[in-house]
Design a protein around this motif. Sequence first.
Motif, mmCIF file in Angstrom:
data_model
loop_
_atom_site.group_PDB
_atom_site.id
_atom_site.type_symbol
_atom_site.label_atom_id
_atom_site.label_comp_id
_atom_site.label_asym_id
_atom_site.label_seq_id
_atom_site.Cartn_x
_atom_site.Cartn_y
_atom_site.Cartn_z
ATOM 1 N N TYR A 1 0.810 -1.090 0.029
ATOM 2 C CA TYR A 1 -0.026 0.103 -0.144
ATOM 3 C C TYR A 1 0.858 1.126 0.060
ATOM 4 C CZ TYR A 1 -3.253 3.427 1.907
ATOM 5 O OH TYR A 1 -3.862 4.814 1.920
ATOM 6 N N THR A 2 0.509 2.232 -1.107
ATOM 7 C CA THR A 2 1.509 3.375 -1.037
ATOM 8 C C THR A 2 0.976 4.463 -0.598
ATOM 9 O OG1 THR A 2 0.715 3.803 -3.223
ATOM 10 C CG2 THR A 2 2.570 2.298 -3.238
ATOM 11 N N GLY A 3 -0.620 4.696 -0.571
ATOM 12 C CA GLY A 3 -1.303 5.816 0.016
ATOM 13 C C GLY A 3 -1.372 6.900 -1.164
ATOM 14 N N ASP A 4 -1.067 6.409 -2.489
ATOM 15 C CA ASP A 4 -1.056 7.492 -3.487
ATOM 16 C C ASP A 4 -2.358 7.381 -4.222
ATOM 17 O OD1 ASP A 4 -0.988 5.441 -5.057
ATOM 18 O OD2 ASP A 4 1.284 5.874 -5.986
ATOM 19 N N SER A 5 -3.194 6.629 -3.929
ATOM 20 C CA SER A 5 -4.698 6.302 -4.343
ATOM 21 C C SER A 5 -4.796 5.894 -5.853
ATOM 22 C CB SER A 5 -5.472 7.768 -4.162
ATOM 23 O OG SER A 5 -5.141 8.676 -5.432
ATOM 24 N N GLU A 6 -3.761 5.588 -6.491
ATOM 25 C CA GLU A 6 -3.499 4.861 -7.549
ATOM 26 C C GLU A 6 -4.021 3.539 -7.623
ATOM 27 O OE1 GLU A 6 -3.794 6.401 -10.655
ATOM 28 O OE2 GLU A 6 -3.978 8.333 -9.743
ATOM 29 N N PRO A 7 -4.890 2.799 -8.236
ATOM 30 C CA PRO A 7 -4.986 1.403 -8.057
ATOM 31 C C PRO A 7 -4.216 0.524 -8.763
ATOM 32 C CG PRO A 7 -7.166 2.564 -8.789
ATOM 33 C CD PRO A 7 -6.259 3.512 -9.052
ATOM 34 N N HIS A 8 -3.773 -0.480 -8.262
ATOM 35 C CA HIS A 8 -2.662 -1.462 -8.592
ATOM 36 C C HIS A 8 -3.054 -2.745 -8.186
ATOM 37 C CE1 HIS A 8 -0.300 -1.322 -4.878
ATOM 38 N NE2 HIS A 8 -0.889 -0.072 -5.134
ATOM 39 N N ASP A 9 -2.000 -3.677 -8.596
ATOM 40 C CA ASP A 9 -2.222 -5.065 -8.232
ATOM 41 C C ASP A 9 -1.157 -5.616 -7.263
ATOM 42 O OD1 ASP A 9 -4.704 -5.952 -9.690
ATOM 43 O OD2 ASP A 9 -3.659 -5.732 -11.421
ATOM 44 N N GLY A 10 -0.366 -4.586 -6.576
ATOM 45 C CA GLY A 10 0.714 -4.907 -5.760
ATOM 46 C C GLY A 10 0.247 -5.957 -4.552
ATOM 47 N N ILE A 11 -0.978 -6.137 -4.357
ATOM 48 C CA ILE A 11 -1.355 -7.248 -3.478
ATOM 49 C C ILE A 11 -0.771 -8.323 -3.500
ATOM 50 C CG2 ILE A 11 -3.713 -7.566 -4.356
ATOM 51 C CD1 ILE A 11 -2.847 -7.186 -0.420
ATOM 52 N N ASP A 12 -0.757 -8.553 -4.949
ATOM 53 C CA ASP A 12 -0.259 -9.912 -5.414
ATOM 54 C C ASP A 12 1.024 -10.140 -4.951
ATOM 55 O OD1 ASP A 12 -2.605 -10.751 -6.484
ATOM 56 O OD2 ASP A 12 -2.227 -9.889 -8.507
ATOM 57 N N ASP A 13 1.974 -9.258 -4.582
ATOM 58 C CA ASP A 13 3.212 -8.993 -4.257
ATOM 59 C C ASP A 13 3.456 -9.150 -2.731
ATOM 60 O OD1 ASP A 13 4.249 -9.026 -6.899
ATOM 61 O OD2 ASP A 13 4.094 -7.040 -6.867
ATOM 62 N N ALA B 1 -16.710 6.551 -2.903
ATOM 63 C CA ALA B 1 -15.735 6.752 -3.898
ATOM 64 C C ALA B 1 -15.006 7.792 -4.062
ATOM 65 C CB ALA B 1 -16.380 6.522 -5.330
ATOM 66 N N HIS B 2 -15.564 9.028 -3.712
ATOM 67 C CA HIS B 2 -14.569 10.278 -3.564
ATOM 68 C C HIS B 2 -13.675 10.245 -2.434
ATOM 69 C CE1 HIS B 2 -13.876 14.490 -3.948
ATOM 70 N NE2 HIS B 2 -13.822 14.615 -2.559
ATOM 71 N N ARG B 3 -14.365 9.678 -1.194
ATOM 72 C CA ARG B 3 -13.494 9.628 -0.218
ATOM 73 C C ARG B 3 -12.256 8.769 -0.327
ATOM 74 N NH1 ARG B 3 -17.922 7.953 3.815
ATOM 75 N NH2 ARG B 3 -16.273 7.393 5.143
ATOM 76 N N ALA B 4 -12.415 7.783 -0.912
ATOM 77 C CA ALA B 4 -11.227 6.833 -1.420
ATOM 78 C C ALA B 4 -10.563 7.399 -2.073
ATOM 79 C CB ALA B 4 -11.995 5.456 -1.922
ATOM 80 N N ARG B 5 -10.862 8.051 -3.314
ATOM 81 C CA ARG B 5 -9.706 8.673 -4.342
ATOM 82 C C ARG B 5 -9.067 9.806 -3.629
ATOM 83 N NH1 ARG B 5 -13.537 9.445 -7.532
ATOM 84 N NH2 ARG B 5 -13.983 11.532 -7.167
ATOM 85 N N THR B 6 -9.656 10.606 -2.392
ATOM 86 C CA THR B 6 -8.955 11.975 -2.419
ATOM 87 C C THR B 6 -8.246 11.498 -0.690
ATOM 88 O OG1 THR B 6 -11.063 12.417 -1.070
ATOM 89 C CG2 THR B 6 -10.619 13.318 -3.571
ATOM 90 N N TYR B 7 -8.156 10.345 -0.522
ATOM 91 C CA TYR B 7 -7.771 10.193 1.184
ATOM 92 C C TYR B 7 -6.302 10.498 0.890
ATOM 93 C CZ TYR B 7 -6.649 8.126 5.592
ATOM 94 O OH TYR B 7 -6.338 8.025 6.851
ATOM 95 N N VAL B 8 -5.822 11.348 2.045
ATOM 96 C CA VAL B 8 -4.459 11.720 2.078
ATOM 97 C C VAL B 8 -3.889 10.912 3.385
ATOM 98 C CG1 VAL B 8 -2.788 13.642 2.439
ATOM 99 C CG2 VAL B 8 -4.891 13.962 1.384
ATOM 100 N N ALA B 9 -2.880 9.776 2.884
ATOM 101 C CA ALA B 9 -2.457 8.993 4.044
ATOM 102 C C ALA B 9 -1.136 9.520 4.821
ATOM 103 C CB ALA B 9 -2.170 7.714 3.620
ATOM 104 N N ALA B 10 -0.849 9.907 5.830
ATOM 105 C CA ALA B 10 0.242 10.176 6.468
ATOM 106 C C ALA B 10 1.307 8.793 6.442
ATOM 107 C CB ALA B 10 0.178 10.516 7.775
ATOM 108 N N PRO B 11 2.595 9.240 6.451
ATOM 109 C CA PRO B 11 3.625 8.138 6.299
ATOM 110 C C PRO B 11 3.510 6.975 7.403
ATOM 111 C CG PRO B 11 4.744 10.032 6.188
ATOM 112 C CD PRO B 11 3.445 10.528 6.487
ATOM 113 N N GLU B 12 2.916 7.350 8.397
ATOM 114 C CA GLU B 12 2.873 6.488 9.638
ATOM 115 C C GLU B 12 1.578 5.603 9.210
ATOM 116 O OE1 GLU B 12 1.898 6.314 14.467
ATOM 117 O OE2 GLU B 12 1.531 8.253 13.274
#
Length: 358
Positions: free
Chosen positions: A7-19, A52-63
């Motif tokens: 999980y990167t927190g940048d809100s761009e969907p990807h398939d990294g969960i497979d890793d 959907a808007h909340r998920a797309r615009t969520y700002v995650a802190a490094p912690e």
Amino acid sequence: MPHWSVYTGDSEPHDGIDDLPAPPPWRAFDGGPVLPVPRDTDDGAAVSPDRAHRARTYVAAPETVQLVNAALVLRRPLLVTGPPGTGKSSLAYAVARELRLGPVLRWNITSRSTLSDGLYQYDPLSRLYAARRAVWRAGDGTPGAKASGAGRPDDGPPAGTDVEEHLRLGPLGTALLPYGRPRVLLVDEIDKSDLDLPNDLLNVLEEGQYEIPELMRAARRSGPGATAEVLADGTDAPVAVTRGRVRCRAFPFVVLTSNGEREFPPAFLRRCVRLRLRRPDHEQLTEIVRAHLDTPAGEAEHLINRFLARAADGELATDQLLNALYLTGVAGLDADSRDALADELMPYLSATADGDGF
């Protein structure tokens, strides 16, 4: 980013969960057969526009990013605490969106919530009524009539009287199905629960499995390998449950939110990864506003500073600032009127020096 982070927190969907790295040996699960994770648009389970808007615009802190990844790797629930309006529930939607984990399974907790509510709901009365209707229709249409030969062992149960037709999995029960990817389960405001619920959750979350006694009893009559088709939470598509037992394969990403209104038992806390969300500072608020709104920089800066000044004297939530920015932007007010309206839209959430919280 550490190699174990997905999980990167940048809100761009990807398939990294497979890793995602393999689980610790004591957190490995082997449920099956493996189920695909439903897409957000499957079976009418599309995410609502606001979520959907909340998920797309969520700002995650490094912690936040670090501890989300820790919970994913360790296959442990994430207990998220913090003041209202700090994005505790939005985090679940943001993770589900970025990692493509399907619709969020949401369990809203009240003081009356029990473990069985989260696992499944069974309505024995509706089954009884269905059996009575089936007997009526099979007979001559008069009250008390019974079909000829009804009740013989080879007749089987009347249509509509099978246990699974009156049973539906809850959000927790659905999250523990053997999906190939972890589902996201949001257990919202667990601090509102009865004192026993956190302890009741321990065994289910520790073992990653549960049993449905009603289906187990039916399976004993049907013989080995008996499978029931039951409805899962948030969808009209049935899933197969064999002999009344459910065991996960990919442990769900469980987000437990709390406003910090109570203490939890040590046995419960040690099984969770704990994240404490704090009120965003000026830089974080600026980023949050930029993600949600196209407010002119000068106007946003002014109201952000006003929000922070008021927050020094009492409890405020970030969405109050967003409401003020949006409404003052569309109202076309002068500076003094804008500030007065903003203050009205940002009342304190708890008692302050104002006396009554307003």
